[in-house]
Scaffold this motif. Structure first.
Motif, PDB file in Angstrom:
ATOM      1  N   ALA A  24      -2.893 -21.334  30.291  1.00 50.43           N
ATOM      2  CA  ALA A  24      -1.716 -22.104  29.914  1.00 50.43           C
ATOM      3  C   ALA A  24      -0.482 -21.679  30.690  1.00 50.43           C
ATOM      4  N   THR A  25      -0.412 -20.412  31.069  1.00 45.58           N
ATOM      5  CA  THR A  25       0.773 -19.913  31.769  1.00 45.58           C
ATOM      6  C   THR A  25       0.612 -19.892  33.286  1.00 45.58           C
ATOM      7  N   ALA A  26      -0.581 -20.190  33.788  1.00 45.51           N
ATOM      8  CA  ALA A  26      -0.847 -20.036  35.226  1.00 45.51           C
ATOM      9  C   ALA A  26       0.070 -20.913  36.071  1.00 45.51           C
ATOM     10  N   SER A  27       0.267 -22.165  35.671  1.00 40.31           N
ATOM     11  CA  SER A  27       1.094 -23.065  36.477  1.00 40.31           C
ATOM     12  C   SER A  27       2.541 -22.591  36.508  1.00 40.31           C
ATOM     13  N   PHE A  28       3.042 -22.032  35.402  1.00 39.99           N
ATOM     14  CA  PHE A  28       4.421 -21.536  35.380  1.00 39.99           C
ATOM     15  C   PHE A  28       4.554 -20.260  36.211  1.00 39.99           C
ATOM     16  N   MET A  29       3.537 -19.399  36.154  1.00 43.63           N
ATOM     17  CA  MET A  29       3.552 -18.199  36.986  1.00 43.63           C
ATOM     18  C   MET A  29       3.592 -18.575  38.468  1.00 43.63           C
ATOM     19  N   ALA A  30       2.753 -19.517  38.842  1.00 44.72           N
ATOM     20  CA  ALA A  30       2.692 -19.918  40.248  1.00 44.72           C
ATOM     21  C   ALA A  30       3.979 -20.600  40.689  1.00 44.72           C
ATOM     22  N   ASN A  31       4.564 -21.419  39.826  1.00 43.43           N
ATOM     23  CA  ASN A  31       5.771 -22.146  40.192  1.00 43.43           C
ATOM     24  C   ASN A  31       6.999 -21.241  40.226  1.00 43.43           C
ATOM     25  N   PHE A  69       4.142 -32.619  35.632  1.00 41.56           N
ATOM     26  CA  PHE A  69       2.812 -33.106  35.255  1.00 41.56           C
ATOM     27  C   PHE A  69       1.928 -31.964  34.751  1.00 41.56           C
ATOM     28  N   LEU A  70       2.034 -30.798  35.352  1.00 37.79           N
ATOM     29  CA  LEU A  70       1.241 -29.667  34.878  1.00 37.79           C
ATOM     30  C   LEU A  70       1.677 -29.239  33.478  1.00 37.79           C
ATOM     31  N   THR A  71       2.971 -29.313  33.199  1.00 31.88           N
ATOM     32  CA  THR A  71       3.462 -28.996  31.850  1.00 31.88           C
ATOM     33  C   THR A  71       2.934 -30.001  30.842  1.00 31.88           C
ATOM     34  N   LEU A  72       2.968 -31.284  31.193  1.00 34.22           N
ATOM     35  CA  LEU A  72       2.444 -32.307  30.286  1.00 34.22           C
ATOM     36  C   LEU A  72       0.945 -32.131  30.063  1.00 34.22           C
ATOM     37  N   ALA A  73       0.232 -31.669  31.087  1.00 36.83           N
ATOM     38  CA  ALA A  73      -1.201 -31.430  30.920  1.00 36.83           C
ATOM     39  C   ALA A  73      -1.440 -30.304  29.917  1.00 36.83           C
ATOM     40  N   VAL A  74      -0.680 -29.218  30.042  1.00 35.28           N
ATOM     41  CA  VAL A  74      -0.820 -28.107  29.088  1.00 35.28           C
ATOM     42  C   VAL A  74      -0.462 -28.563  27.683  1.00 35.28           C
ATOM     43  N   LEU A  75       0.627 -29.314  27.565  1.00 33.67           N
ATOM     44  CA  LEU A  75       1.054 -29.802  26.243  1.00 33.67           C
ATOM     45  C   LEU A  75       0.014 -30.733  25.631  1.00 33.67           C
TER      46      LEU A  75
END
Length: 778
Positions: free
Chosen positions: A483-490, A571-577
């Protein structure tokens, strides 16, 4: 022919011997066409039925989601979307207009409450307007002057906070007076550093000479904007103290709140230095950070080590520590009260324990600095404990949404920070796992039949392992990490593949060493009996640093990630949500296309061949090798790190200077496409470098006769902020940090644009102004 084969339209030709073959051939074509037409019609009907079935499935799932009250969670997401829209605006919106829009949508939502679709539409718009309005109100509350340019002046004020370092210190000053600065640019707070050990502490009134400059703006379009964060902290200038700092009696007593938090800061520093001296070295710095939240004693090597191991949050007071502290208080008080049979049988000791845990969690937050991340963790903890008081489920997605709503209402700028994104994504994933586990166990209680078949038994075995024991911990960690991977990468442009090892290790150290030692050690510190506690803590830290070294040295311990396209994280945030907020798989399946679009943007971010910060005193250029090289006589380490990380380059800024020739007047480098880039630091170098340079970068105002095809000077950067250029053949593609006509409080428009009545200065006058930048502002 009755009862025989069906005759085709060309059957009459069979009576003619010479044409009978043609007739059969044409009949075959006709029957094939009819079959294909029928097939298409059948396929069309089947497709229509499938669409209707899919729509019915989504509708049935939506009814189920409504029964579970999940749409409310998306209203909080809508409020967060309103905050994002506010910060995306190019000019500061009118607060009155924002309040009017909020009131109008709220009225329409109430008026249409008997019409489901209209009510849902206007309610969603009301929450979006609410998030937007929250941002506008927050900006109006904290607005304060910002130092417009570099200057030197005499400052006086109260010291609010001191962060001790191994050499020197960093402190925050609430400014009382600033000689040499115009009254309209005297900031509320400034953040300064001093090279020597400070002879003052929090709460003292001091006077000294300081060099101030505006808070640094983003070094790259779309990068981290310290100026915005400083604005909301009411920090209007940064710099360093010059000469001796004198302590003197204040002209008037400090406010009560300042005296209280200053006393807390002095206690934190005393405890941090006590821990640091006993444990010593980087282990002592880690221990001090884990106990008090003071992190400035840690060396850069130690920071890089724990970052590569994926356990940097071990030195951050966040949700894990807050939850453990509240849990210790809750369980401890409940068991203590349960020792009395009278209380246990006749009174709601569970609620009493929750109330006492609330009382204990608040001092822990204050005692560890009450920073933004800790405050958010406290809000989540208090809401979950309050749920116990009101006989509501404490660990629920609804409580998490309420905590997010509180933060949106009071600190909307936090949504743009990595701390909020990582903590809420991780907690949401853990709650989703908890809900899934509860749902699964409920179904098992209703239907306890043994699984059928080999695959059914295998599935049941896997699920059972994910429900209990170490498998449950690993599965929960995997979900939170995903869940946090996309935020870590961004946010940080790197991923740690061994985080499944690092996170349980971190949790174990925090649970068995950090939190118990912090609570017991802080209680024994006034008595002078705390030494053995910190030595016990050292054992845990030595273990974690040893294992962190093994993890960091393993192959692929840290994967560098290039900057995303700006829209990818949405879009990645919406996918996690979609995965964590919905409970039915029909709606959760929407995460697949959303994640696919987001990943396309994550891998398709626009690269750059030249990056220039808003100051113009350094740059990053792509060489013929394909790697970036940092230009500048004294390039800022933070800006260089931002450029390299955004390019997916794990090198240190000190290792990215080859291929650049520098002298006292500036630097020159040859870009990947063969054109020369000149960074000019002195006015006389314009005559020397402009003849061969295709692009001139300078923090000065370039003379009107500068013949370079592209000139990026102070005039240009004042309008654009940081810029990134991509070379395309003979042309150049520009990306700027500031939008055209942008004017926000933390990113004000150039003065000439905001006040056109001013007479523009000539190039000579502007460069004379540059020479006076180090003098006190008039």
């Amino acid at each position: 022919m009755q009862g025989g084969a069906r005759q085709g339209p060309w059957s009459a030709l069979s009576s003619f011997p010479l044409l009978s073959g043609a007739g059969h051939f044409l009949n075959d074509i006709s029957r094939t066409a009819e079959t294909e037409e029928g097939g298409r019609e059948l396929a069309s009907r089947l497709f229509s039925l499938r669409l209707r079935g899919l729509a019915a499935a989504f509708h049935a799932s939506l009814v189920q989601e409504r029964a579970l009250r999940r749409p409310f969670l998306w209203l909080v997401v809508a409020a967060g979307g309103g905050v994002v829209l506010y910060f995306s605006a190019e000019r500061e919106p009118s607060v009155a207009l924002c309040l009017g829009a909020l009131a109008a949508f709220a009225f329409l939502a109430a008026f249409t409450r008997n019409h489901a679709r209209a009510h849902a539409l206007f309610l969603t718009l009301a929450f979006i307007a609410g998030g937007f309005t929250s941002g506008a109100l927050r900006t109006a509350r904290v607005a304060g002057p910002i130092v417009p340019r570099i200057g030197i002046g005499e400052l006086t004020g109260f010291v609010e906070e001191v962060d001790l370092r191994r050499a020197g210190a960093r402190f925050i000053l609430r400014v009382a007076s600033a000689e040499g600065f115009p009254d309209d640019v005297v900031p509320v707070r400034v953040r300064l550093t001093t090279r020597g050990d400070p002879n003052f502490s929090a709460g003292d009134f001091i006077a000294f000479k300081a060099r101030l400059m505006p808070p640094a703006r983003a070094a790259l379009p779309g990068g981290y904007d310290f100026a915005r964060d400083a604005f909301f902290a009411r920090i209007g200038g940064v710099g360093n103290a010059l000469g001796r700092v004198e302590t003197m009696p204040p002209p008037e007593p400090a406010p009560l709140s300042l005296r209280f938090f200053a006393r807390v800061d002095r206690m934190r520093n005393a405890l941090a230095m006590r821990v640091y001296r006993i444990v010593e070295g980087d282990a002592g710095a880690i221990a001090a950070a884990m106990v008090t939240g003071k992190r400035d004693l840690l060396s850069e090597d130690a920071k890089n080590l724990i970052r590569r191991a994926g356990i940097f949050h071990i030195i951050t007071i966040s949700g894990v520590q807050m939850t453990l502290v509240a849990g210790i208080f809750f369980v401890g008080f409940r068991r203590l009260l349960a020792m009395s049979q009278t209380l246990a049988l006749n009174y709601p000791i569970k609620k009493w324990a929750a109330a006492l845990a609330i009382v204990g969690a608040i001092p822990y937050d204050v005692g560890t600095g009450s920073r933004v991340g800790t405050e958010r963790a406290l809000v989540m903890t208090l809401i979950m404990l309050a749920a116990v008081l009101f006989d509501r489920p404490s660990l629920s997605m609804r409580n998490l949404a309420l905590a997010a709503l509180v933060i949106i209402a009071f600190e909307p700028e936090a949504l743009l920070g990595a701390s909020f994104q990582l903590s809420f994504a991780a907690v949401a994933a853990l709650i989703a796992v908890y809900e899934w586990r509860g749902e699964y166990l409920s179904k098992r209680r209703v239907d306890d039949r043994a699984p059928q078949g080999r695959w059914g038994a295998l599935r049941e075995s896997v699920v059972e392992r994910l429900m209990h024991g170490p498998g449950a911990a690993i599965f929960a960690t995997l979900c939170a990490t995903s869940a946090t991977a996309s935020f870590m990468a961004n946010d940080f442009h790197e991923l740690s593949p061994y985080v499944l090892i690092g996170n349980p290790l971190t949790l174990a150290i925090i649970e068995f060493f950090a939190v118990p030692c912090a609570l017991v050690g802080a209680a024994l510190y006034p008595l002078g009996l705390d030494g053995f506690i910190w030595r016990y803590l050292k054992m845990g830290i030595d273990l974690v640093t040893y294992l962190a070294g093994l993890i960091a040295s393993a192959p692929g311990a840290s994967l560098s990630v290039k900057a995303f396209a700006p829209w990818a994280i949405i879009f990645l945030t919406l996918a996690v949500l979609s995965l964590v907020l919905w409970r039915t798989w029909a709606w959760r399946a929407l995460a697949i296309p959303l994640a696919f679009i987001g990943l396309m943007g994550a891998t398709g971010g626009a690269p750059f061949d030249l990056a220039v910060p808003a100051t113009g005193d350094s740059a990053a250029v792509r060489l013929s090798s394909g790697q970036l090289a940092v230009m500048g006589q004294r390039p800022g380490a933070f800006a260089a790190e931002q450029w390299l990380r955004a390019d997916g380059d794990a090198r240190l800024s000190s290792d990215a200077k080859s291929g650049v020739a520098c002298d006292d007047s500036g630097c020159v480098a040859k870009a990947i496409d063969g054109r020369f880039i000149a960074l000019i630091a002195e006015r006389g170098a314009f005559l020397e470098d402009r003849a061969r340079a295709a692009i001139v970068v300078t923090p000065l105002y370039a003379p009107a006769g500068c013949a370079a095809p592209i000139v990026i000077d102070r005039r240009k950067l004042t309008e654009t902020g940081a810029v990134a250029l991509r070379f395309k053949g003979d042309g150049v593609e520009w990306t700027a940090a500031r939008a055209i006509d942008e004017d926000r409080p933390w990113s004000p428009a150039p003065r000439e644009r905001r006040k056109p009545a001013f007479v523009p200065l000539s190039d000579k006058e502007r460069n004379e102004e540059d020479a006076r930048a180090m003098e006190p502002l008039e």
